[in-house]
Design an enzyme around this catalytic site. Structure first.
Site, PDB file in Angstrom:
ATOM      1  N   ASP A 137       0.913  -1.128  -0.065  1.00 43.08           N
ATOM      2  CA  ASP A 137      -0.019  -0.046  -0.001  1.00 43.08           C
ATOM      3  C   ASP A 137       0.968   1.123  -0.027  1.00 43.08           C
ATOM      4  O   ASP A 137       0.342   2.303  -0.241  1.00 43.08           O
ATOM      5  CB  ASP A 137      -1.031   0.096   1.056  1.00 43.08           C
ATOM      6  CG  ASP A 137      -0.320   0.012   2.493  1.00 43.08           C
ATOM      7  OD1 ASP A 137       0.803  -0.355   2.476  1.00 43.08           O
ATOM      8  OD2 ASP A 137      -1.135   0.007   3.681  1.00 43.08           O
ATOM      9  N   SER A 138       2.252   1.110   0.106  1.00 44.39           N
ATOM     10  CA  SER A 138       3.217   1.990  -0.160  1.00 44.39           C
ATOM     11  C   SER A 138       2.798   2.940  -1.379  1.00 44.39           C
ATOM     12  O   SER A 138       3.328   3.935  -1.855  1.00 44.39           O
ATOM     13  CB  SER A 138       4.632   1.710   0.080  1.00 44.39           C
ATOM     14  OG  SER A 138       4.861   0.653  -0.864  1.00 44.39           O
TER      15      SER A 138
ATOM     16  N   ASP B 201      -0.787  -6.424  -0.659  1.00 43.18           N
ATOM     17  CA  ASP B 201      -1.194  -5.716   0.574  1.00 43.18           C
ATOM     18  C   ASP B 201      -2.517  -5.414   1.021  1.00 43.18           C
ATOM     19  O   ASP B 201      -3.411  -5.026   0.221  1.00 43.18           O
ATOM     20  CB  ASP B 201      -0.131  -4.458   0.754  1.00 43.18           C
ATOM     21  CG  ASP B 201       0.374  -4.130   2.074  1.00 43.18           C
ATOM     22  OD1 ASP B 201       0.091  -5.110   2.964  1.00 43.18           O
ATOM     23  OD2 ASP B 201       1.045  -3.178   2.105  1.00 43.18           O
TER      24      ASP B 201
ATOM     25  N   LYS C 278      -0.792  -9.574   2.751  1.00 42.96           N
ATOM     26  CA  LYS C 278      -0.077  -9.010   3.950  1.00 42.96           C
ATOM     27  C   LYS C 278      -0.785  -8.142   4.603  1.00 42.96           C
ATOM     28  O   LYS C 278      -1.653  -7.486   4.118  1.00 42.96           O
ATOM     29  CB  LYS C 278       1.298  -8.489   3.612  1.00 42.96           C
ATOM     30  CG  LYS C 278       1.873  -7.630   4.673  1.00 42.96           C
ATOM     31  CD  LYS C 278       3.331  -7.212   4.263  1.00 42.96           C
ATOM     32  CE  LYS C 278       3.197  -5.721   3.879  1.00 42.96           C
ATOM     33  NZ  LYS C 278       2.503  -4.729   4.833  1.00 42.96           N
TER      34      LYS C 278
ATOM     35  N   GLU D 205      -0.821  -5.720   8.463  1.00 38.18           N
ATOM     36  CA  GLU D 205      -0.355  -4.915   9.533  1.00 38.18           C
ATOM     37  C   GLU D 205      -0.948  -5.020  10.787  1.00 38.18           C
ATOM     38  O   GLU D 205      -2.149  -5.128  11.011  1.00 38.18           O
ATOM     39  CB  GLU D 205       0.018  -3.188   9.368  1.00 38.18           C
ATOM     40  CG  GLU D 205       0.644  -2.964   8.113  1.00 38.18           C
ATOM     41  CD  GLU D 205       0.764  -1.476   7.963  1.00 38.18           C
ATOM     42  OE1 GLU D 205       0.409  -0.676   8.774  1.00 38.18           O
ATOM     43  OE2 GLU D 205       1.233  -1.008   6.704  1.00 38.18           O
TER      44      GLU D 205
ATOM     45  N   GLU E 100       9.681  -4.123  10.557  1.00 37.16           N
ATOM     46  CA  GLU E 100       9.945  -2.894  10.132  1.00 37.16           C
ATOM     47  C   GLU E 100      10.384  -1.766  11.144  1.00 37.16           C
ATOM     48  O   GLU E 100       9.669  -1.552  12.105  1.00 37.16           O
ATOM     49  CB  GLU E 100       8.602  -1.973   9.279  1.00 37.16           C
ATOM     50  CG  GLU E 100       9.016  -0.900   8.745  1.00 37.16           C
ATOM     51  CD  GLU E 100       7.857  -0.382   7.696  1.00 37.16           C
ATOM     52  OE1 GLU E 100       7.182  -1.032   7.379  1.00 37.16           O
ATOM     53  OE2 GLU E 100       8.222   0.795   7.268  1.00 37.16           O
TER      54      GLU E 100
END
Ligand code: KIV
Length: 278
Positions: free
Chosen positions: A47-48, A86, A116, A118, A185
């Site tokens: 999602d960056s 993501d 993925k 978070e 991270e």
């Protein structure tokens, strides 16, 4: 030998044998083709993309539709690379049903091999439910950009004993819940080393030192394509922005002076046809 798509069970074998896992992000077809030609084994359609492709200030605004839209061309371009999709902010936090539906979309519509997401302890039940539904999950702890404001900004995490202990517990619980790997991270390198030693699934570090089982970087950072903000943990392997600006300026000057297009870039026609037209 032609590259073969790595499998999820193979990643665990690599942890055991000490073979490092190499992952980068990609968000479009031409980049995916290039990664597929390289030795990098995993692509994260992160999602960056909100920051480095769509120009948002952070990852929070990224939608499910945007993720699916960007995963599709990456899947078409990188047939021999494992594709991680993501899960964007709020696509897995509202309810377990919604999380399964959204993760399913990244795989069914987008074509990702796995997803993925978070978070630490609060997402453990979500990870378990996704895995039970047959969706392979990569977890992500430490600095979690979707909740950076709650963490006090883009800061290194896990520096004091309590925070480090909490992170180790999170990693262990996420493993127990069935995650097949964990992104670490922006955490101290010795803590990443400890977590890597204490869990049985591979860790993939970004700003977490050399002792993780693998590494991931945002491709725009590592090739120097996006330089609005470059974190300390990024190593720049190329300076593509400079090459692009130089190419654009050379083009602009050649158009101005008439050097471009040259005879080799032009189409011709028969002289007699032309003469009749004049
Ligand atoms: O979205 C992303 O690119 C990520 C990486 C920074 C791991 O989550």
């Amino acid at each position: 030998m032609a590259k073969q798509k790595v499998t999820i069970p193979q990643l665990k074998e690599w942890k055991e044998s000490g073979r490092k896992i190499r992952m980068v992000t990609a968000y479009d077809y031409p980049t995916a083709l290039l990664v597929d030609r390289s030795e990098v084994e995993l692509i994260l359609v992160g999602d960056s993309l909100g920051m480095v492709v769509l120009g948002y200030d952070g990852t929070v605004p990224v939608t499910m539709d945007e993720m699916v839209h960007h995963i599709k061309p990456v899947v078409r371009g990188a047939r021999n690379t494992l594709i991680v999709g993501d899960m964007p902010f709020m696509s897995y936090n509202v309810s377990i049903e919604k999380a399964i539906e959204n993760a399913g979309r990244l795989m069914k519509e987008g074509g990702a091999d796995c997803v993925k997401l978070e978070g630490g302890l609060p997402v453990v039940p979500v990870v378990r439910a996704l895995v039970d539904a047959g969706i392979p999950v990569m977890a992500h702890i430490g600095l979690t950009p979707q909740t950076a404001s709650q963490l006090g900004g883009f800061k290194v995490q896990g520096k004091d004993e309590a925070a480090a202990q909490r992170m180790l517990t999170e990693a262990q619980k996420l493993e127990e819940a069935g995650a097949f790997s964990i992104v670490l991270e922006a955490i101290p390198a010795p803590l990443a080393k400890l977590i890597t030693a204490k869990i049985g699934i591979p860790t993939i570090g970004i700003g977490a030192g050399p002792d993780c089982d693998g590494q991931v970087l945002v491709i725009h950072d590592m090739i120097g394509l996006f330089d609005r903000f470059v974190p300390k943990f990024v190593k720049k392997y190329a300076n593509v922005s400079e090459d692009i600006v130089n190419a654009l300026n050379t083009y602009a000057q050649e158009v101005e002076t008439g050097t471009f297009p040259g005879p080799e870039h032009c189409f011709t026609m028969k002289e007699e046809v032309l003469k009749r037209l004049y």
